[in-house]
Design an enzyme around this catalytic site. Structure first.
Site, mmCIF file in Angstrom:
data_model
loop_
_atom_site.group_PDB
_atom_site.id
_atom_site.type_symbol
_atom_site.label_atom_id
_atom_site.label_comp_id
_atom_site.label_asym_id
_atom_site.label_seq_id
_atom_site.Cartn_x
_atom_site.Cartn_y
_atom_site.Cartn_z
ATOM 1 N N PHE A 235 -20.274 9.510 -1.435
ATOM 2 C CA PHE A 235 -20.633 8.684 -2.585
ATOM 3 C C PHE A 235 -21.867 7.825 -2.297
ATOM 4 C CE2 PHE A 235 -17.244 5.973 -0.553
ATOM 5 C CZ PHE A 235 -18.056 4.914 -0.173
ATOM 6 N N LYS B 274 -0.823 35.413 42.762
ATOM 7 C CA LYS B 274 -0.401 34.498 43.825
ATOM 8 C C LYS B 274 -0.464 35.196 45.185
ATOM 9 C CE LYS B 274 3.297 31.337 45.202
ATOM 10 N NZ LYS B 274 4.529 30.657 44.769
ATOM 11 N N GLY C 45 7.707 52.821 30.879
ATOM 12 C CA GLY C 45 7.538 53.057 29.443
ATOM 13 C C GLY C 45 6.397 53.957 29.047
ATOM 14 N N ASP D 221 5.151 39.311 25.715
ATOM 15 C CA ASP D 221 5.382 39.961 27.007
ATOM 16 C C ASP D 221 6.000 38.963 27.990
ATOM 17 O OD1 ASP D 221 5.260 41.692 29.189
ATOM 18 O OD2 ASP D 221 3.345 42.533 28.522
ATOM 19 N N HIS E 202 -33.559 21.652 15.270
ATOM 20 C CA HIS E 202 -32.622 20.736 15.927
ATOM 21 C C HIS E 202 -31.328 20.575 15.136
ATOM 22 C CE1 HIS E 202 -35.543 19.842 18.963
ATOM 23 N NE2 HIS E 202 -36.409 19.366 18.091
ATOM 24 N N ASN F 92 -25.604 10.441 7.412
ATOM 25 C CA ASN F 92 -25.748 10.405 5.966
ATOM 26 C C ASN F 92 -26.884 11.334 5.554
ATOM 27 O OD1 ASN F 92 -23.793 8.471 5.184
ATOM 28 N ND2 ASN F 92 -25.134 6.809 5.847
ATOM 29 N N ARG G 164 -27.739 5.635 3.336
ATOM 30 C CA ARG G 164 -28.014 6.728 2.400
ATOM 31 C C ARG G 164 -29.339 6.513 1.672
ATOM 32 N NH1 ARG G 164 -24.682 10.536 1.845
ATOM 33 N NH2 ARG G 164 -23.153 9.265 2.935
ATOM 34 N N ASP H 173 -29.060 1.898 -5.704
ATOM 35 C CA ASP H 173 -30.452 1.961 -5.243
ATOM 36 C C ASP H 173 -30.951 3.390 -5.058
ATOM 37 O OD1 ASP H 173 -28.820 2.380 -3.047
ATOM 38 O OD2 ASP H 173 -29.607 0.700 -1.874
#
Length: 528
Positions: free
Chosen positions: A477, A145, A43, A133, A285, A429, A449, A482
């Protein structure tokens, strides 16, 4: 008479060249011809060689079998694969080759149809299928191989070395084994790319098998720790960022440097749409310890450093712009292990080059930007979990629902967006406090949290920062009120989070009690 000797194939050396990437193929073929090789080709490769004035034999002429089905079948023939696969040290194989007119093919140079490039160019499935291909991978696998007798090449970058080896009679079994390994990697990558594309197109990205593959960019001195080996790989189907757009000016990137730079650039580039504002992020880090979005890079750096100058020591800084002399002078006052920026002036580089342990990298981009994948994965023992990639949508904060009586000011809205984006890119968190477009406190990777909130405010106090009037963001959430009560005691004026807790009403009530503006986005951004 020695029957084995009788059966040996003593014809001229043959090389089969059939490549999609024509880079360097003419020069390579020219050298092979000088070394006495007869060239077989197909080709476009054949046309390229003939246009260059090289003599080459068409495979269909060699096999006396025409190409079929618009070229779908051309190299799938016993004279081709037999010439590659027969064992030269096996008497029976040699006899069979001689009896069937199969001649030795000792060099095969193949790379494959541009499947990935086709998928980027068109969505036409028929055209995409035609760019899968078949003969190429079969040739590569056959040659790999048969590496004991066949040299297989799949990359133009290997042509010069191969010629050198052939000229110096150093086409050893060790060299052929090295090329064999590359060849099997080449076909494995190709097949994985096709399989993943099919799963993406027809199985919503989650097929029975998922293949994660990368191309080695460089070896790192070690992994996370000195007793571990490490290397950098990039995913070629996503980007060539590290091989073509990431430049080392000073030092050598370690395994940990690379992961920290990834986090730093992700955060610094999250605000690329903000006109006339410049972002700088500081990472230690893997987590942010400083961030600011300001009219100048110098303002951004000095503001970002205030958040936690202790942790910034020995950290990684991403500068979303060009480092100039003024900024370099300021940065030289603190030991920063790694700087990554869009660019750096020569004067600034000379200033920072005096820092012996400092490493400097640039991307030569107008704005820092990392390649983005639609999917993400994390390794677990014995496997990996796989998911769609997360991101904060551009209108997520703008469309957040006001839950409190008080409405955030325009300035608070800007800070809420920054804080929320930082929280989404930080280990859960986490909570992020922002004031005047700069991070003033952050707590991350905590099991609670409210503990993250306490840790963040304690650090801000240690750094002597006035957080009164700042805003607070959480990536998930608040399970209890608190954290809101704690925020109020610190002088927080506005809060944003996804919402969705069983006690949302208590959180809203707390915000109203303390006259804090509260917004729910409805989208959680856990990062574990």
């Amino acid at each position: 008479m020695d029957s084995n000797k009788d059966a040996k194939n003593t014809t001229k050396l043959k090389a089969l060249l059939s490549v999609s990437d024509k880079s360097g193929i003419v020069d390579f073929a020219s050298e092979l011809v000088k070394l006495g090789y007869e060239i077989l080709s197909t080709g476009g490769t054949l046309s390229t060689l003939k246009q260059a004035g090289l003599q080459a034999t068409e495979v269909s002429e060699y096999t006396q079998s025409p190409e079929l089905f618009d070229g779908r079948v051309k190299t799938l023939h016993p004279k081709i694969h037999g010439g590659i696969l027969y064992r030269r040290d096996n008497e029976s194989d040699c006899k069979a080759a001689l009896q069937n007119g199969i001649e030795d093919i000792s060099l095969v140079c193949v790379n494959l149809y541009p499947f990935f490039a086709t998928t980027q160019r068109t969505d036409d499935f028929d055209e995409i299928i035609e760019n899968i291909d078949i003969g190429g991978p079969t040739l590569v696998r056959s040659s790999a191989k048969g590496y004991a007798s066949v040299l297989v090449l799949t990359s133009p970058s290997d042509y010069p070395l191969a010629i050198e080896k052939l000229k110096s009679n150093q086409n050893t079994i060790e060299f052929r084994k090295e090329m064999m390994i590359k060849a099997f990697c080449h076909t494995a990558h190709y097949d994985a790319m096709i399989a993943n594309y099919m799963n993406e197109r027809f199985n919503e990205g989650f097929g029975e098998w998922e293949f994660i593959y990368g191309r080695k960019v460089c070896q790192t001195r070690y992994g996370e720790n000195p007793h571990q080996k490490g290397a950098l790989y990039e995913m070629p189907h996503i980007s060539d960022f590290y091989t073509k757009h990431f430049y080392t000016l000073k030092g050598e990137a370690s395994f940990n440097n690379l992961t920290d730079m990834n986090a730093a650039i992700k955060l610094a580039s999250a605000f690329n749409t903000k006109q006339n504002l410049h972002a700088i992020s500081i990472i230690k880090h893997g987590n942010p310890c400083g961030f600011a979005l300001k009219p100048t890079l110098l303002e951004a750096y000095t503001s970002a450093l205030k958040c936690d100058s202790v942790s910034a020591y020995g950290g990684v800084v991403a500068i979303n712009g060009t480092i100039n002399e003024e900024l370099a002078q300021e940065m030289s006052k603190t030991y920063i292990e790694v700087l990554v920026a869009c660019d750096i002036t020569q004067g600034a580089l000379e200033i920072l080059s005096t820092k012996k342990r400092q490493k400097i990298f640039i991307t030569k981009q107008d704005k820092l930007s990392l390649p983005k994948s639609s999917y993400d994965f994390k390794r677990i023992e014995g496997g990996f979990v796989y998911q769609q990639s997360d991101s904060v949508k551009t209108d997520e904060v703008a469309n957040a629902e006001q839950k409190s009586h008080k409405k955030a000011t325009k300035e608070e809205q800007i800070d809420l967006e920054i804080a929320y984006t930082i929280a989404a890119l930080t280990k859960s968190n986490c909570v992020a406090y922002v004031k005047d477009s700069a991070l003033v406190a952050i707590g991350m990777g905590m099991t609670s949290r409210v503990d993250a909130s306490r840790a963040a405010l304690a650090k801000a106090n240690d750094m002597g920062l006035d957080v009164r009037g700042c805003v607070l963001a959480s990536e998930a959430f608040f399970p209890f009120r608190d954290s809101i009560d704690l925020a109020a005691s610190a002088g927080v004026s506005a809060v944003i989070c996804p919402g969705g807790s069983m006690r949302d009403s208590e959180v809203i009530e707390a915000a109203d009690e303390h006259n804090i503006a509260l917004y729910f986005t409805g989208v959680r951004h856990f990062l574990h």
